[in-house]
Design a protein around this motif. Structure first.
Motif, short mmCIF file in Angstrom:
data_model
loop_
_atom_site.label_atom_id
_atom_site.label_comp_id
_atom_site.label_asym_id
_atom_site.label_seq_id
_atom_site.Cartn_x
_atom_site.Cartn_y
_atom_site.Cartn_z
N MET A 217 0.86 -1.32 -0.20
CA MET A 217 -0.26 0.20 0.45
C MET A 217 0.69 0.92 0.11
SD MET A 217 -1.87 -2.26 2.00
CE MET A 217 -3.02 -3.62 2.32
N CYS A 218 2.03 1.09 -0.26
CA CYS A 218 3.05 2.29 0.73
C CYS A 218 3.29 3.15 -1.10
CB CYS A 218 4.50 2.16 0.55
SG CYS A 218 4.02 1.39 2.10
N TRP B 268 6.94 -4.60 -5.24
CA TRP B 268 7.78 -5.30 -4.28
C TRP B 268 9.43 -5.19 -4.37
CZ3 TRP B 268 5.40 -10.39 -3.20
CH2 TRP B 268 4.28 -10.28 -3.32
N HIS B 269 9.71 -4.10 -4.66
CA HIS B 269 11.27 -3.17 -4.57
C HIS B 269 11.46 -3.23 -3.06
CE1 HIS B 269 10.43 0.69 -4.61
NE2 HIS B 269 9.36 1.21 -4.87
N ILE B 270 10.07 -3.29 -2.37
CA ILE B 270 10.67 -2.19 -1.32
C ILE B 270 10.67 -3.06 0.28
CG2 ILE B 270 9.06 -1.76 1.14
CD1 ILE B 270 7.40 -0.33 -0.85
N ARG B 271 12.59 -3.45 -0.09
CA ARG B 271 12.74 -4.37 1.09
C ARG B 271 14.09 -4.29 2.12
NH1 ARG B 271 15.71 -6.06 -4.37
NH2 ARG B 271 14.80 -4.02 -4.62
N SER C 203 -2.33 -1.74 13.64
CA SER C 203 -3.01 -0.78 12.44
C SER C 203 -2.07 0.08 12.81
CB SER C 203 -3.81 -0.19 13.27
OG SER C 203 -4.08 0.62 14.62
N CYS C 204 -2.63 0.89 11.45
CA CYS C 204 -2.17 2.26 10.74
C CYS C 204 -2.86 3.36 9.91
CB CYS C 204 -0.50 1.81 10.42
SG CYS C 204 -1.09 0.97 8.32
N TYR C 205 -1.70 4.10 9.28
CA TYR C 205 -2.78 5.59 8.53
C TYR C 205 -1.82 5.75 7.33
CZ TYR C 205 -1.81 8.46 11.57
OH TYR C 205 -0.98 10.13 12.93
N TRP C 206 -2.46 6.37 6.60
CA TRP C 206 -1.95 7.03 5.96
C TRP C 206 -2.83 8.69 5.45
CZ3 TRP C 206 -1.97 2.00 5.11
CH2 TRP C 206 -1.10 1.48 4.60
N HIS D 241 8.63 5.34 -1.84
CA HIS D 241 7.84 4.34 -1.13
C HIS D 241 6.90 5.87 -0.26
CE1 HIS D 241 10.16 3.03 1.31
NE2 HIS D 241 9.12 3.20 2.48
N SER D 242 6.07 5.24 0.24
CA SER D 242 5.15 6.55 1.50
C SER D 242 4.34 5.71 2.36
CB SER D 242 4.01 7.19 1.00
OG SER D 242 3.66 8.31 0.19
N PRO D 243 5.90 5.48 3.57
CA PRO D 243 5.87 3.94 4.48
C PRO D 243 4.57 4.77 5.35
CG PRO D 243 7.32 5.90 4.73
CD PRO D 243 7.03 6.03 3.59
#
Length: 521
Positions: A78-79, A108-111, A128-131, A304-306
């Protein structure tokens, strides 16, 4: 065991391009060189392994652990909201489908650095989290470990302001394959565009599966991470399907991180597009009819957006970040002995809870998720492979009302608190049943005002589950009377669900009692 790729800084000119927007961070290789002092830990693993062994029951060294839980690791997908948010506004069904495929490939590249495995969530663990997005909209994510053996991680993601919802259950099944470990990523995710589709109550659904994951060289040599085998993106309503092959490197030829695949119309069998490239770098899309080839997604230039989450002091003890805080910190500091000790404490507590439930005949139930109501004619027909789905009705007419319904499920944003009066799952036995406050399915689980219980709550009657006590009367056939009471018990609402073994034992005891009461004895 869900194996996650990591990266070691590469020195080749070919891999010196940046992974951020400005290209300042060099791309890294998916390898991990095992340190010399870790050899004794590896020998401990080797002693536990057999070809085909289930790695979920093998104690793994902490130096290959990622300092976060699998429930949190799922958020990688979801990032890249810049890929997801515009999709519901695309009118052309083929272009809309391609947007979903691009979003699927973007995570897939987020590692993390090195070949890493996320921490195995314990039963009942929650994250749980949010953006927050630039257009003042917000995305919400809630997940729970709904099973431990076999492991099942269920999650819910929604962006009310953009008509997007994702429901999923991840079921990793791990195997030892000699010098490699494989994580077979079973389970599906269903992405729903609520403003599309022929049925406005169901929206337009996209079914997503995942490739399998392999860690090569776990016993000797350099550890290398690979994605392998086929995964699918399918839209039953439009008849479009993407068959994506994540290619593993062969012994002689091939390359790492390569993908290939097609986008076709299942109804006509016509291939519309072809996919190629590297999932860790550049991926390309080729129009079969025109032959035009274009850049589909460039992982080397994406950022990406953590997600954001509540502070640790606001989290419950069973929430991922608080639960694994000490273990994660020790892993980050490379204090493997402390990390192993902290991890063992949590695992031992989980084993003790499982033994207690077994002794009391208590069947565990998830706190935030429920079984899918599938099957022919079911309200969730076609979603059976999810197994578990969020236990809430999100049907608000406006994004604001939907957001309120989501936040009523469990605390997500800072400042929210969960009401302690609701205890799930029930752990009371027949002899020690605890009172539970009555509440409906749509009751608010979060006290947003923080002003104590309301007047309505104080008037609510407390339900005290009572053990069922059969009373035998003087009848001609006491055995039939015992069966009658047994059938009555099965239809009664109990504070817990007896296991099959407990049910059989109860029935045996009642039949024996009926025999003793038989006239003439």
């Amino acid at each position: 065991m869900g194996l996650v790729s990591g990266r070691r800084r590469a020195t080749s000119n070919a891999s010196s391009r940046g992974s951020s927007v400005d290209g300042s961070d060099p791309i890294e290789d998916d390898t991990l060189v095992v340190e010399p002092d870790q050899g004794n830990v590896l020998s401990h693993i080797i002693s536990q392994l057999r070809p085909g062994a289930d790695l979920s029951r093998v104690v793994l060294p902490t130096f290959i652990l990622e300092p976060r839980s699998m429930l949190e690791r799922i958020t990688n997908f979801m990032c890249h909201p810049e890929m997801l948010l515009p999709i519901p506004q695309i009118d052309d069904p083929v272009e809309r489908f391609l947007g979903v495929v691009k979003f699927y490939l973007s995570g897939w590249h987020i590692r993390p650095p090195g070949v890493k495995k996320p921490l195995n969530p314990i039963l009942g663990e929650i994250f749980s989290c949010y953006w927050d997005f630039p257009d003042n909209t917000r995305a919400y994510y809630i997940s729970e470990q709904t099973s431990h053996h076999p492991p099942k991680s269920s999650y819910f993601y929604m962006v009310p302001g953009h008509h997007i919802r994702v429901d999923g259950t991840l079921k990793p099944r791990s195997k030892f394959l000699g010098n490699s470990a494989a994580s077979m990523m079973e389970g599906i995710a269903i992405l729903t565009l609520q403003n599309r589709g022929k049925d406005p109550t169901k929206g337009e659904r996209y079914i997503l599966t995942q490739p399998n994951m392999y860690a090569r060289g776990i016993l000797f040599g350099k550890m290398k991470y690979e994605l392998g085998d086929h995964s699918y993106v399918r839209c039953p309503e439009t008849g479009l399907v993407a068959d994506i092959e994540f290619k593993t490197k062969g012994w002689v030829s091939g390359t790492y991180n390569a993908i290939g695949g097609t986008v076709k119309n299942e109804e006509t069998g016509e291939v519309l597009y072809e996919l190629s490239g590297l999932w860790s770098e550049e991926m390309f899309l080729r129009n079969v009819k025109t032959g035009h080839k274009e850049m589909f997604f460039n992982a080397t230039k994406s950022k990406h957006s953590p997600p954001l989450s509540r502070p640790l002091e606001e989290q419950e003890e069973r929430e991922s970040q608080r639960l694994w805080a000490k273990t994660a910190q020790a892993v980050k500091e490379r204090n493997h002995e402390l990390a192993t000790d902290e991890k063992t404490k949590i695992e031992e507590t989980q084993r003790e809870e499982a033994a207690l439930r077994a002794n009391e005949g208590v069947e565990w139930h998830p706190r935030l998720f429920r079984r899918v109501r599938g099957g022919p004619g079911g309200s969730e027909e076609g979603e059976e492979d999810l197994e578990w789905i969020i236990n809430a009705q999100i049907d608000g007419k406006t994004p604001e009302k939907q957001a309120a319904q989501i936040m009523a499920i469990y605390p997500i944003i800072p400042g929210q608190k969960c009401e302690k009066r609701i205890v799930i799952p029930p752990r009371a036995s027949f002899s020690e049943s605890r009172p539970q406050t009555a509440h409906s399915n749509d009751s608010n689980l979060i006290n947003l005002n923080n002003d104590g219980p309301s007047a309505d709550d104080s008037k609510a009657p407390a339900l005290t589950p009572r053990p069922y006590q059969p009373r035998f009367r003087k009848i001609l056939c006491p055995r039939k009377q015992a069966v009658f009471h047994w059938n009555k018990l099965k239809g009664r609402s109990l504070p817990w669900t007896p296991t099959i073994a407990v049910q059989q034992r109860f029935r045996q005891c009642w039949l024996q009692q009926a025999t003793r009461l038989r006239p003439g004895r």
